[in-house]
Design an enzyme around this catalytic site. Structure first.
Site, mmCIF file in Angstrom:
data_model
loop_
_atom_site.group_PDB
_atom_site.id
_atom_site.type_symbol
_atom_site.label_atom_id
_atom_site.label_comp_id
_atom_site.label_asym_id
_atom_site.label_seq_id
_atom_site.Cartn_x
_atom_site.Cartn_y
_atom_site.Cartn_z
ATOM 1 N N ASP A 1 -10.384 -7.099 -18.738
ATOM 2 C CA ASP A 1 -10.677 -5.694 -18.459
ATOM 3 C C ASP A 1 -11.278 -5.597 -17.071
ATOM 4 O O ASP A 1 -11.379 -6.600 -16.363
ATOM 5 C CB ASP A 1 -11.657 -5.115 -19.503
ATOM 6 C CG ASP A 1 -11.505 -3.590 -19.634
ATOM 7 O OD1 ASP A 1 -11.354 -2.922 -18.589
ATOM 8 O OD2 ASP A 1 -11.515 -3.076 -20.755
ATOM 9 N N SER B 1 -17.323 9.595 -7.417
ATOM 10 C CA SER B 1 -16.310 9.011 -8.293
ATOM 11 C C SER B 1 -15.561 7.894 -7.577
ATOM 12 O O SER B 1 -15.371 6.806 -8.132
ATOM 13 C CB SER B 1 -15.346 10.105 -8.749
ATOM 14 O OG SER B 1 -14.145 9.535 -9.194
ATOM 15 N N SER B 2 -15.153 8.134 -6.332
ATOM 16 C CA SER B 2 -14.349 7.070 -5.726
ATOM 17 C C SER B 2 -15.208 5.903 -5.270
ATOM 18 O O SER B 2 -14.723 4.764 -5.245
ATOM 19 C CB SER B 2 -13.431 7.587 -4.618
ATOM 20 O OG SER B 2 -14.135 8.332 -3.710
ATOM 21 N N HIS C 1 -10.360 8.673 9.691
ATOM 22 C CA HIS C 1 -9.296 7.735 10.021
ATOM 23 C C HIS C 1 -9.209 6.586 9.018
ATOM 24 O O HIS C 1 -8.132 6.338 8.487
ATOM 25 C CB HIS C 1 -9.291 7.259 11.465
ATOM 26 C CG HIS C 1 -8.057 6.455 11.688
ATOM 27 N ND1 HIS C 1 -6.830 7.026 11.895
ATOM 28 C CD2 HIS C 1 -7.835 5.136 11.562
ATOM 29 C CE1 HIS C 1 -5.909 6.090 11.916
ATOM 30 N NE2 HIS C 1 -6.490 4.926 11.720
ATOM 31 N N GLU D 1 -9.995 6.747 6.072
ATOM 32 C CA GLU D 1 -9.497 7.391 4.851
ATOM 33 C C GLU D 1 -7.971 7.414 4.822
ATOM 34 O O GLU D 1 -7.366 7.191 3.766
ATOM 35 C CB GLU D 1 -10.059 8.813 4.757
ATOM 36 C CG GLU D 1 -9.416 9.702 3.694
ATOM 37 C CD GLU D 1 -9.721 9.294 2.256
ATOM 38 O OE1 GLU D 1 -10.647 8.490 2.048
ATOM 39 O OE2 GLU D 1 -9.015 9.777 1.355
ATOM 40 N N TYR E 1 -6.112 5.238 5.877
ATOM 41 C CA TYR E 1 -5.687 3.897 5.469
ATOM 42 C C TYR E 1 -5.993 3.625 4.013
ATOM 43 O O TYR E 1 -5.303 2.849 3.358
ATOM 44 C CB TYR E 1 -6.260 2.838 6.415
ATOM 45 C CG TYR E 1 -5.464 2.881 7.690
ATOM 46 C CD1 TYR E 1 -4.221 2.280 7.742
ATOM 47 C CD2 TYR E 1 -5.887 3.617 8.780
ATOM 48 C CE1 TYR E 1 -3.430 2.401 8.859
ATOM 49 C CE2 TYR E 1 -5.104 3.742 9.913
ATOM 50 C CZ TYR E 1 -3.876 3.132 9.946
ATOM 51 O OH TYR E 1 -3.084 3.266 11.033
ATOM 52 N N SER F 1 4.938 -4.410 -1.378
ATOM 53 C CA SER F 1 4.998 -5.868 -1.279
ATOM 54 C C SER F 1 5.180 -6.537 -2.630
ATOM 55 O O SER F 1 5.517 -7.715 -2.702
ATOM 56 C CB SER F 1 3.716 -6.409 -0.625
ATOM 57 O OG SER F 1 3.499 -5.775 0.601
ATOM 58 N N THR G 1 0.728 -3.345 11.709
ATOM 59 C CA THR G 1 1.637 -2.533 10.894
ATOM 60 C C THR G 1 3.071 -3.010 11.096
ATOM 61 O O THR G 1 3.848 -3.127 10.141
ATOM 62 C CB THR G 1 1.509 -1.046 11.255
ATOM 63 O OG1 THR G 1 0.123 -0.720 11.328
ATOM 64 C CG2 THR G 1 2.164 -0.175 10.210
ATOM 65 N N ARG H 1 -0.183 24.567 14.017
ATOM 66 C CA ARG H 1 -0.327 24.388 12.576
ATOM 67 C C ARG H 1 -1.321 25.408 12.029
ATOM 68 O O ARG H 1 -2.037 26.049 12.795
ATOM 69 C CB ARG H 1 -0.797 22.957 12.269
ATOM 70 C CG ARG H 1 -2.172 22.634 12.822
ATOM 71 C CD ARG H 1 -2.511 21.158 12.712
ATOM 72 N NE ARG H 1 -2.936 20.794 11.361
ATOM 73 C CZ ARG H 1 -3.691 19.726 11.085
ATOM 74 N NH1 ARG H 1 -4.087 18.923 12.059
ATOM 75 N NH2 ARG H 1 -4.032 19.454 9.850
HETATM 76 C C1 HEM Z 1 0.841 3.431 13.437
HETATM 77 C C2 HEM Z 1 0.028 4.105 12.724
HETATM 78 C C3 HEM Z 1 -0.561 5.472 13.061
HETATM 79 C C4 HEM Z 1 -0.912 6.021 14.253
HETATM 80 C C5 HEM Z 1 -0.786 5.369 15.619
HETATM 81 C C6 HEM Z 1 -1.435 7.344 13.988
HETATM 82 C C7 HEM Z 1 -1.920 8.220 14.952
HETATM 83 C C8 HEM Z 1 -2.386 9.498 14.696
HETATM 84 C C9 HEM Z 1 -2.956 10.375 15.669
HETATM 85 C C10 HEM Z 1 -3.150 10.035 17.143
HETATM 86 C C11 HEM Z 1 -3.299 11.534 15.038
HETATM 87 C C12 HEM Z 1 -3.995 12.753 15.648
HETATM 88 C C13 HEM Z 1 -3.041 13.715 16.216
HETATM 89 C C14 HEM Z 1 -3.699 14.992 16.617
HETATM 90 O O1 HEM Z 1 -4.432 15.598 15.795
HETATM 91 O O2 HEM Z 1 -3.471 15.406 17.753
HETATM 92 C C15 HEM Z 1 -2.927 11.396 13.669
HETATM 93 C C16 HEM Z 1 -3.107 12.382 12.703
HETATM 94 C C17 HEM Z 1 -2.999 12.134 11.352
HETATM 95 N N1 HEM Z 1 -2.566 10.972 10.767
HETATM 96 FE FE1 HEM Z 1 -1.878 9.332 11.726
HETATM 97 N N2 HEM Z 1 -1.381 7.585 12.662
HETATM 98 C C18 HEM Z 1 -0.863 6.465 12.064
HETATM 99 C C19 HEM Z 1 -0.682 6.272 10.715
HETATM 100 C C20 HEM Z 1 -1.106 7.144 9.751
HETATM 101 C C21 HEM Z 1 -1.128 6.842 8.337
HETATM 102 C C22 HEM Z 1 -0.703 5.526 7.735
HETATM 103 C C23 HEM Z 1 -1.602 7.944 7.721
HETATM 104 C C24 HEM Z 1 -1.839 8.193 6.268
HETATM 105 C C25 HEM Z 1 -1.272 7.610 5.308
HETATM 106 C C26 HEM Z 1 -1.864 8.948 8.728
HETATM 107 C C27 HEM Z 1 -2.340 10.208 8.451
HETATM 108 C C28 HEM Z 1 -2.670 11.127 9.405
HETATM 109 C C29 HEM Z 1 -3.180 12.432 9.106
HETATM 110 C C30 HEM Z 1 -3.474 13.008 7.706
HETATM 111 C C31 HEM Z 1 -3.371 13.082 10.325
HETATM 112 C C32 HEM Z 1 -3.803 14.519 10.548
HETATM 113 C C33 HEM Z 1 -5.216 14.780 10.323
HETATM 114 C C34 HEM Z 1 -5.549 16.213 10.564
HETATM 115 O O3 HEM Z 1 -5.748 16.600 11.721
HETATM 116 O O4 HEM Z 1 -5.616 16.985 9.589
HETATM 117 N N3 HEM Z 1 -1.543 8.426 9.947
HETATM 118 N N4 HEM Z 1 -2.381 10.130 13.469
HETATM 119 CU CU LIG Z 2 -6.323 8.649 12.650
#
Ligand code: HEM
Ligand SMILES: [Cu+2]
Lengths: 180, 528
Positions: free
Chosen positions: B106, B169-170, B253, B255, B257, B268, B328, B450
């Site tokens: 468990d 919770s988390s 950020h 988060e 991940y 995997s 990545t 947006r």
């Molecule tokens: C190679 C990997 C990644 C890079 C280089 C990257 C880079 C970025 C950057 C620079 C932004 C900000 C853009 C802006 O607001 O002007 C952003 C926003 C975001 N990224 Fe990524 N990202 C990556 C992977 C991911 C992954 C794996 C996730 C989630 C599973 C993710 C989720 C988000 C979310 C939710 C936002 C928007 C947040 C918001 O303003 O509400 N990103 N990312």
């Molecule tokens: Cu980020």
């Protein structure tokens, strides 16, 4: 052959992990002063020192001009007329200047305000030094009266060559209610 | 070290009967089921909100809702999907699978486990109830930036309190997972023998205990700024609204991940099974995951390129962010190499896993574009961002979760799902997700901001496409619900213990009977 499941005590692992979570809550709060310290050390974010600096004798750099622009903003719905005598001034680094700002209370009650300065670009902040400013303390405005508020400043000649324009902006916040 | 043997006199006792079974259960499989069912329900609620958004955006002009409600929809949609759907789904999978995968009977802390689940429904009800409060629900976006978020009405303290509960919770779930993985592994299950799903969850759990408390602290500061006269983020009192952004993204950020690392783990597990080869580069996968976890703490300000950072800051965050693409890329390379010359078959879990690799990588590429700060000044706060994070979160995290459900459902329920329906679900979803989100790249590049309920005429066509895609996507998920409910009722062909051909070489869970009995691994398995 199957072995019975033998379990070590969980608490040896549990407590350190719990402590880390609690510590991170504290670190979240600790980031607030750390962030200020960081801004102060690096002069990022245009965060301006809120004390007067002693008048120092800089060597005036007659060969160079820097344009200083002034921006006045009133936050929210504060009934304050806030302006500056000139929006732009060309100065030599090292030379002291005084600019007059004016605040007019447009309401029938006494207003208390606080002006928050900000300098752009942020990395010029540490080179714009003020010896006198209404932003060092809160300001009281009598109903329907205008007040003159001088600012005395100097541009440190150490200002990097690449910066030719500096903007000094003030935003007035209404803190009348917080004062009562 | 104290050693206690667990009593095993009556290991065949099953669950208690009736509703109370679910309230009082401390069984990891029951709690896993609760988490997964809750997550599916929240996925539907959050999805309904997304359809409100897309209905309003189908045409320019205001049709159905007023702007405040529209903004509440974007805010609640994001909060519910992140904290109500994706994170609980991962927690459910962790509960079900981690003990079975590491040969433990468990979770380490079963009662804590019960509590960390049962906080969630209350938090969810409270969050949704804010919609009916004076002044409407939170509408400042899921990031809750002040000063805008402080202008909310009566709902404000409830929103904050919801976040506190979700956070607690988390954190509890993460603590439980760490203790389980570090302390409950069967003899011989060394760290470097652990399945990757377990590894990625271990690292995720460490991220969670490091960031959730900081987020809880940041929203507490919002609360005291609003009600107790502090000035953390209030410029008039010497505070700084930008401070909030730094605190939020220090959480935010890592988060993102938290939302993707367990997906890496799932994929995997699945790809080697259906390629009938061991995972290529196991240890490089572990190190890549760990370095992504570490790097995620030092790149946060790439969300704030427009706040007025000095050039040095912009450069640092640009390079640091681009560095994350290296580990990545290692992962994507390893998944492809695992498939290379494998004897592949394309059952539903494999289809979703392959779609994950392709579409997630596209999201990674747009991430790289936005990592470049001079370019991001144009992309920031446009639909380009929306396209980016939906590619990584929907066709990334959500696809991986669906893949996991198809992969392990026969083990959980003992029956095979309907492969033809699952294929239909896959193709409808994969096509519609692209119809929905691909045009948003163009919208963003053309300058559509947006979080707006109305837009200029030139954006009409792409928005219409996007809305059509969204509706097809949304309704396709009813197929998933149907498949899951059918399997839970035990309808379908009986599954073998191994379920997938050759799977027993790919994990301990496939050596157990299908459906997995209520208690498993009360005797430790033998690990070679
Ligand atoms: C190679 C990997 C990644 C890079 C280089 C990257 C880079 C970025 C950057 C620079 C932004 C900000 C853009 C802006 O607001 O002007 C952003 C926003 C975001 N990224 Fe990524 N990202 C990556 C992977 C991911 C992954 C794996 C996730 C989630 C599973 C993710 C989720 C988000 C979310 C939710 C936002 C928007 C947040 C918001 O303003 O509400 N990103 N990312
Ligand atoms: Cu980020």
């Amino acid at each position: 052959m199957k072995e019975r499941f033998e379990r070590r005590s969980n608490s040896k692992v549990l407590w350190p992990v719990v402590l880390v979570s609690i510590a991170m809550f504290g670190i979240g709060f600790a980031l607030v002063p750390l962030y200020d310290v960081f801004c102060e050390l690096t002069g990022l974010n245009g965060k301006v020192k809120s004390e007067a600096q002693a008048e120092a004798g800089f060597r005036v750099d007659q060969a160079r001009w820097v344009t200083v622009e002034f921006v006045t903003t009133v936050n929210g719905e504060m009934p304050l007329g806030f302006r500056v005598e000139t929006t732009k001034l060309k100065v030599h680094p090292g030379e002291y200047q005084t600019v007059k700002f004016f605040g007019t209370n447009q309401s029938d009650r006494t207003l208390v305000g606080r002006a928050i300065p900000s300098i752009a670009p942020g990395w010029a902040t540490q080179f714009l030094k003020k010896t006198e400013c209404f932003c060092f303390s809160e300001q009281t405005f009598e109903p329907q009266k205008e007040r003159e508020m001088p600012v005395r400043f100097v541009i440190d000649p150490a200002l990097p060559e690449s910066v030719a324009d500096v903007t000094l902006s003030y935003t007035f916040f209404d803190i009348t209610e917080k004062q009562q | 070290m104290s050693v206690t043997a667990i009593h095993d006199d009556h290991h065949d006792h099953g669950p208690t009967k009736g509703f109370m079974r679910w309230v009082t259960t401390t069984n990891h499989k029951d709690i896993g089921t609760l988490y997964l069912v809750f997550s599916l329900a929240m996925f539907m609620v959050g999805g309904a909100m997304a359809l409100v958004i897309r209905a309003e955006l189908f045409e320019p002009g205001m049709q159905f809702v007023d702007p405040l409600f529209f903004n509440s929809m974007t805010t609640l949609h994001a909060l519910i999907m992140v904290f109500g759907a994706v994170m609980p789904a991962f927690a459910g999978l962790a509960n079900w699978m981690i003990p079975m995968m590491i040969g433990s009977p468990d979770m380490a802390l079963p009662r804590l486990n019960n509590w960390s689940f049962w906080l969630l429904p209350f938090a969810a009800v409270m969050l949704v109830s804010t919609l009916f409060m004076d002044g409407g629900a939170a509408a400042a976006g899921w990031t809750l930036y002040p000063p805008l978020s402080l202008q909310a009405g009566a709902s404000f303290p409830f929103t904050i309190f919801t976040i506190h509960i979700l956070g607690i919770s988390s954190i509890m779930a993460a603590i439980n997972i760490i203790v389980t993985i570090l302390n409950m592994r069967a003899p011989g299950m060394t760290l470097m023998k652990m399945p990757l799903f377990v590894w990625t969850w271990l690292i995720t759990a460490f991220l969670l205990i490091a960031i959730m408390p900081v987020f809880a602290g940041a929203v507490t500061m919002l609360l005291t700024d609003k009600f107790f006269g502090t000035s953390f983020f209030n410029a008039a009192g010497g505070g700084d609204p930008v401070l909030y952004q730094h605190l939020f993204w220090f959480f935010g950020h890592p988060e993102v991940y938290v939302l993707i690392l367990p997906s890496f783990g799932i994929v995997s597990q699945i790809i080697p099974t259906f390629a009938r080869k061991p995972l290529f580069g196991y240890s490089s996968m572990v190190y890549a995951t760990a370095s992504i976890g570490f790097l995620s703490f030092v790149v946060w300000a790439h969300h704030q390129y427009t706040v007025g950072m000095p050039v040095e800051g912009e450069l640092y965050f640009t390079y640091a962010t681009m560095l994350i693409a290296v580990p990545t890329g290692v992962k994507v390379f390893n998944w492809m190499s695992t498939m290379w010359q494998g004897a592949m078959t394309f059952e539903a879990p494999m289809l979703w896993a392959i779609a994950f690799v392709v579409l997630f990588t596209m999201g990674g590429f747009t991430g790289l574009m936005m990592a470049i700060s001079p370019a991001d000044l144009q992309y920031h706060d446009t639909y380009f961002i929306v396209a980016h994070f939906h590619y990584v979160l929907v066709s990334g995290a959500v696809f991986a979760i669906i893949a996991a459900v198809y992969y392990w459902l026969p083990k959980w329920t003992g029956v095979m799902y309907d492969e033809r329906l699952a294929n239909l679900h896959f193709w409808l979803t994969t096509i519609s997700v692209n119809v929905c989100f691909f045009p948003q790249h163009f919208l963003g590049l053309a300058g559509m901001p947006r979080r707006i309920p109305d837009y200029a005429l030139q954006f009409a066509e792409f928005n219409a496409w996007s809305s059509v895609g969204a509706f097809v996507f949304g309704f396709s998920q009813l197929i998933l619900c149907y498949i899951v409910v059918k399997s839970m009722r035990g309808e379908g062909e009986k599954a073998t213990d191994e379920v997938w051909e050759g799977a027993s070489e790919h994990g301990l869970e496939w050596q157990l009977p299908s459906p997995a009995p209520y208690h498993t691994w009360e005797h430790s398995p033998h690990i070679h």
